[in-house]
Scaffold this active site. Structure first.
Site, mmCIF file in Angstrom:
data_model
loop_
_atom_site.group_PDB
_atom_site.id
_atom_site.type_symbol
_atom_site.label_atom_id
_atom_site.label_comp_id
_atom_site.label_asym_id
_atom_site.label_seq_id
_atom_site.Cartn_x
_atom_site.Cartn_y
_atom_site.Cartn_z
ATOM 1 N N ASP A 29 1.242 -1.341 0.115
ATOM 2 C CA ASP A 29 0.289 -0.165 -0.535
ATOM 3 C C ASP A 29 0.912 1.296 0.174
ATOM 4 O OD1 ASP A 29 -1.994 1.857 0.437
ATOM 5 O OD2 ASP A 29 -3.299 0.093 0.315
ATOM 6 N N SER A 82 -6.595 3.801 -2.230
ATOM 7 C CA SER A 82 -7.121 2.224 -1.861
ATOM 8 C C SER A 82 -8.814 2.139 -2.333
ATOM 9 C CB SER A 82 -6.967 1.530 -0.630
ATOM 10 O OG SER A 82 -5.677 1.634 0.169
ATOM 11 N N HIS A 141 -12.404 10.711 -0.501
ATOM 12 C CA HIS A 141 -13.589 10.254 0.040
ATOM 13 C C HIS A 141 -14.670 11.713 -0.282
ATOM 14 C CE1 HIS A 141 -11.165 7.380 3.020
ATOM 15 N NE2 HIS A 141 -10.430 8.048 2.637
ATOM 16 N N ASP A 172 -5.503 13.984 2.943
ATOM 17 C CA ASP A 172 -5.155 13.474 1.472
ATOM 18 C C ASP A 172 -5.077 15.036 0.695
ATOM 19 O OD1 ASP A 172 -6.596 11.433 0.942
ATOM 20 O OD2 ASP A 172 -8.640 12.410 1.877
ATOM 21 N N ARG A 207 -10.256 14.188 10.531
ATOM 22 C CA ARG A 207 -11.606 12.903 10.055
ATOM 23 C C ARG A 207 -10.705 11.637 10.847
ATOM 24 N NH1 ARG A 207 -8.211 11.963 4.602
ATOM 25 N NH2 ARG A 207 -8.718 9.895 5.039
ATOM 26 N N ARG A 287 -16.651 7.752 -1.140
ATOM 27 C CA ARG A 287 -15.950 6.428 -0.999
ATOM 28 C C ARG A 287 -16.373 6.196 0.483
ATOM 29 N NH1 ARG A 287 -9.150 5.311 -0.251
ATOM 30 N NH2 ARG A 287 -9.162 4.400 1.441
ATOM 31 N N ASP A 289 -15.173 3.572 2.771
ATOM 32 C CA ASP A 289 -14.854 2.274 3.717
ATOM 33 C C ASP A 289 -14.369 3.343 5.133
ATOM 34 O OD1 ASP A 289 -13.090 4.069 3.330
ATOM 35 O OD2 ASP A 289 -11.326 2.492 3.046
ATOM 36 N N LYS A 362 -6.295 -2.543 7.269
ATOM 37 C CA LYS A 362 -6.536 -2.748 4.932
ATOM 38 C C LYS A 362 -6.673 -4.061 5.160
ATOM 39 C CE LYS A 362 -4.041 0.927 4.141
ATOM 40 N NZ LYS A 362 -4.018 2.267 3.521
ATOM 41 N N ASP A 431 1.746 3.590 3.377
ATOM 42 C CA ASP A 431 0.122 4.349 3.290
ATOM 43 C C ASP A 431 0.536 4.397 4.339
ATOM 44 O OD1 ASP A 431 -1.952 5.296 1.836
ATOM 45 O OD2 ASP A 431 -2.639 4.436 2.861
ATOM 46 N N HIS A 435 0.888 8.530 5.481
ATOM 47 C CA HIS A 435 -0.036 9.334 6.097
ATOM 48 C C HIS A 435 0.190 10.389 6.889
ATOM 49 C CE1 HIS A 435 -2.811 9.209 3.059
ATOM 50 N NE2 HIS A 435 -2.956 7.616 2.975
ATOM 51 N N ASP A 472 -1.135 -0.111 -4.708
ATOM 52 C CA ASP A 472 -1.842 0.016 -5.149
ATOM 53 C C ASP A 472 -2.398 1.427 -5.694
ATOM 54 O OD1 ASP A 472 -2.042 1.166 -2.631
ATOM 55 O OD2 ASP A 472 -3.568 0.754 -2.046
ATOM 56 N N HIS A 473 -1.496 2.282 -4.882
ATOM 57 C CA HIS A 473 -1.026 4.003 -5.721
ATOM 58 C C HIS A 473 0.554 4.473 -4.979
ATOM 59 C CE1 HIS A 473 -1.869 5.195 -1.115
ATOM 60 N NE2 HIS A 473 -3.380 4.301 -1.844
ATOM 61 N N HIS A 502 -1.247 10.665 -0.425
ATOM 62 C CA HIS A 502 -1.454 10.123 -1.980
ATOM 63 C C HIS A 502 -0.052 11.306 -3.259
ATOM 64 C CE1 HIS A 502 -4.433 6.644 -0.662
ATOM 65 N NE2 HIS A 502 -3.454 7.039 0.320
HETATM 66 O O1 LIG Z 1 -6.463 6.853 4.324
HETATM 67 C C1 LIG Z 1 -7.571 6.926 4.025
HETATM 68 O O2 LIG Z 1 -8.987 6.404 3.688
HETATM 69 C C2 LIG Z 1 -6.710 6.692 2.250
HETATM 70 C C3 LIG Z 1 -6.673 8.094 2.023
HETATM 71 O O3 LIG Z 1 -7.724 9.311 2.533
HETATM 72 O O4 LIG Z 1 -5.468 6.525 1.923
HETATM 73 P P1 LIG Z 1 -6.313 4.368 1.411
HETATM 74 O O5 LIG Z 1 -6.681 4.860 -0.214
HETATM 75 O O6 LIG Z 1 -4.766 4.870 0.959
HETATM 76 O O7 LIG Z 1 -6.735 3.649 2.053
HETATM 77 MN MN LIG Z 2 -4.099 2.121 -0.711
HETATM 78 MN MN LIG Z 3 -3.318 5.987 2.296
#
Ligand SMILES: O=C(O)[C@@H](CO)OP(=O)(O)O
Ligand SMILES: [Mn+2]
Ligand SMILES: [Mn+2]
Length: 560
Positions: A29, A82, A141, A172, A207, A287, A289, A362, A431, A435, A472-473, A502
């Protein structure tokens, strides 16, 4: 299982590649390819395993695109993430993603004619419309411009009382940018007030500390948000949101990602926007998640993750439906991308047994996102998903190795067990630590991820299998904001501007292992290949040809 008949799932045999090889599919990641300088933590770190792919077998190493249109995002200025990255890796095709779908629903006005908007509109006569989500232009997001359009549109559609509950970003986008976003929002809200709409900010918080947890790592995060947004209770109370963010940022340890929760109060000290019976709530992140947990708290009658204290009867809609399997939330403003017939679903129908693993933060990446935003297995007998609990309540720069070793050991055991054909993992370090903006810790993180890769490929070596290593990025390969020439940028006080986000960089992909048939190499006729080309590639390595509508494979087998 999907609605297709069994025959429709059958994949054709690959003419040259055998079946039955054990394949390790490793996603690092936040691991991109960038100029090798002191702010490239992957370059600085000791990463002999990842380096060796590039230097010892260049025909089995290449770069692929991981941002912008290659993963279904609106523009080439959109960094990868991600969700879209793992969607593309798993689905083998490029779907117009949430960001893009919301853009067009807003531009055409279709959003206001949809079921979800009609549903929340029922609150407009007597209730308040609450909008909860991430306030930035990061585009991962949510996006500020979409929020502003929605606010204007809702007012035009008759919303008389609006409250915004925002989460500050700094992940971000640059840390400290929150103040500017809040000021922009305040300006728009004051325009609405001039038009007679009672529109205000009601609460806020960072966040990562308020609301946007994921995969049920720490429900306290969601509870802090619930208390502020729904109950109107928070440790900090302010009369203005700009003042709140400025004041809370004065703490030398404060940053946008982790600001504490606060509520805005009126002159008598009462919160201006708790959620009440008859109100509507829209979570405006597209987004999934990091909105799913709040969506559950808002929607489920049966809920035992924390004490909600008061559960108002509301009209709740998500910007999108976040989970296609759970149908959560049941009302939404824009239909999500229909990511169906993913490689995971095909492979279970073709006898491929899969093991997927990561740590909590993850875990859904290699399961939920990989399978097209769908929770759960396709076939419990063919698949095993293992989650290693993440550390809770820390920023990962204090634990930069995270659970990389544990993930690698689980993968190793799964490889050696002989029970699986595909072992799929996500290594979070580059990742999650990237961050935090902590360069030193990110270097340690990259080394840990590299060591995990070594453990996995050693196991593949033992069983005569194949490995596919990709990402993934980007993230850890560039930790500073740069000007057009690529030189690091300084802020007004002469300090280096740290990049917590990212990047737009491509990511490596390497294939190898003793099970890889001689003559297998990357084709050179797919120069623009991206993450979506990986699924067909992996299907080939399992001995199958991908469905016609999948993006083309990256590999060919030449006779020696
Ligand atoms: O932490 C997250 O939510 C994002 C960044 O906003 O990272 P990732 O896409 O790698 O999950
Ligand atoms: Mn990722
Ligand atoms: Mn990330």
């Amino acid at each position: 299982m999907g609605s297709k008949g069994q025959n429709a799932w059958k994949l054709a045999d690959h003419p040259k590649l055998p079946k039955g090889k054990t394949i390790a599919m490793v996603v690092l990641d936040g691991w991109g390819e960038a100029r090798p300088d002191e702010y490239n933590c992957i370059h600085v770190a000791d990463t002999p395993t990842m380096d060796s792919f590039k230097t010892t077998a260049p025909e089995k190493w290449r770069l692929i695109k991981a941002h912008g249109s290659a993963v279904g995002l609106p523009s080439e200025d959109d960094m990868g993430n991600s969700e879209v990255g793992h969607n593309a890796l798993g689905a083998g095709r490029i779907f117009a993603q949430g960001a893009k779908l919301v853009d067009s629903a807003l531009a055409s006005g279709k959003i206001y004619g949809g079921e979800g908007f009609k549903y929340i509109k029922q609150s407009f006569d007597n209730g308040t419309l609450h909008l909860i989500g991430l306030l930035s232009d990061g585009g991962v997001h949510s996006r500020l411009d979409q929020l502003l359009l929605l606010l204007k549109g809702a007012a035009e559609q008759g919303a008389k009382r609006i409250r915004v509950h925002f989460l500050t970003d700094g992940r971000d986008v640059l840390d400290g940018s929150s103040v500017g976003f809040v000021e922009t929002l305040e300006k728009d809200l004051s325009n609405l007030r001039e038009k007679g709409v009672d529109a205000q900010i009601a609460s806020g918080g960072g966040r990562m500390y308020v609301t946007m947890d994921r995969y049920e790592n720490d429900w306290n995060v969601v509870k802090r948000g619930w208390d502020a947004q729904v109950l109107g209770e928070a440790p900090y109370k302010f009369r203005s949101a700009v003042e709140a963010v400025k004041k809370l940022r004065e703490d030398p340890k404060a940053n946008d990602q982790y600001l504490p929760p606060f509520v805005i109060v009126d002159e008598s000290g009462n919160p201006v926007g708790p959620v009440k019976d008859g109100d509507a709530v829209v979570t405006f992140n597209f987004r999934a998640d990091r909105m799913t947990m709040l969506a559950k708290a808002l929607e489920y009658a049966d809920f035992d993750k924390f004490d909600r204290v008061r559960v108002p009867k509301i009209y709740y809609a998500g910007m999108l439906q976040y989970d296609g399997e759970l149908k959560l939330p049941s009302h939404y403003l824009v239909s999500p991308p229909e990511i169906e017939r993913t490689s995971g679903e095909y492979l279970v129908h073709n006898g491929v047994r899969t093991f997927a693993c990561s740590e909590t933060v993850k875990f859904g990446h290699v399961t939920f996102f990989w399978n097209g935003n769908r929770s759960g297995c396709f076939n419990e007998e063919m698949e095993e998903y293992v989650e290693i609990p993440s550390d809770v309540g820390i920023t990962f720069n204090v634990q930069p190795k995270m659970k990389a070793l544990e993930i690698a050991e689980k993968a190793r055991d799964a490889i050696l067990s002989g029970k699986f054909d595909q072992i799929r993992v996500n290594l979070p370090n580059g990742d999650m630590v990237g961050h935090t903006g902590d360069i030193e810790a990110t270097v340690v993180a990259c080394k840990a991820a590299d060591e995990a890769v070594k453990t996995i490929i050693d196991a593949i070596e033992q069983v005569g299998g194949i490995y596919v290593i990709t990402a993934d990025h980007g993230n850890a390969e560039d930790m500073v904001k740069r000007d057009k020439s690529g030189a690091p940028q300084l802020d007004k006080s002469g300090k280096l501007q740290i990049l917590t986000s990212h990047t737009l960089k491509p990511v490596p992909i390497a294939i190898g292992g003793p099970g890889l048939k001689a003559g297998t190499r990357f084709r050179n006729d797919v120069p623009t290949g991206g993450l979506a080309n990986v699924a067909a590639t992996v299907m080939n390595l399992h001995g199958f040809i991908a469905p016609d509508d999948y993006e083309p494979t990256l590999i060919e087998v030449v006779d020696n």
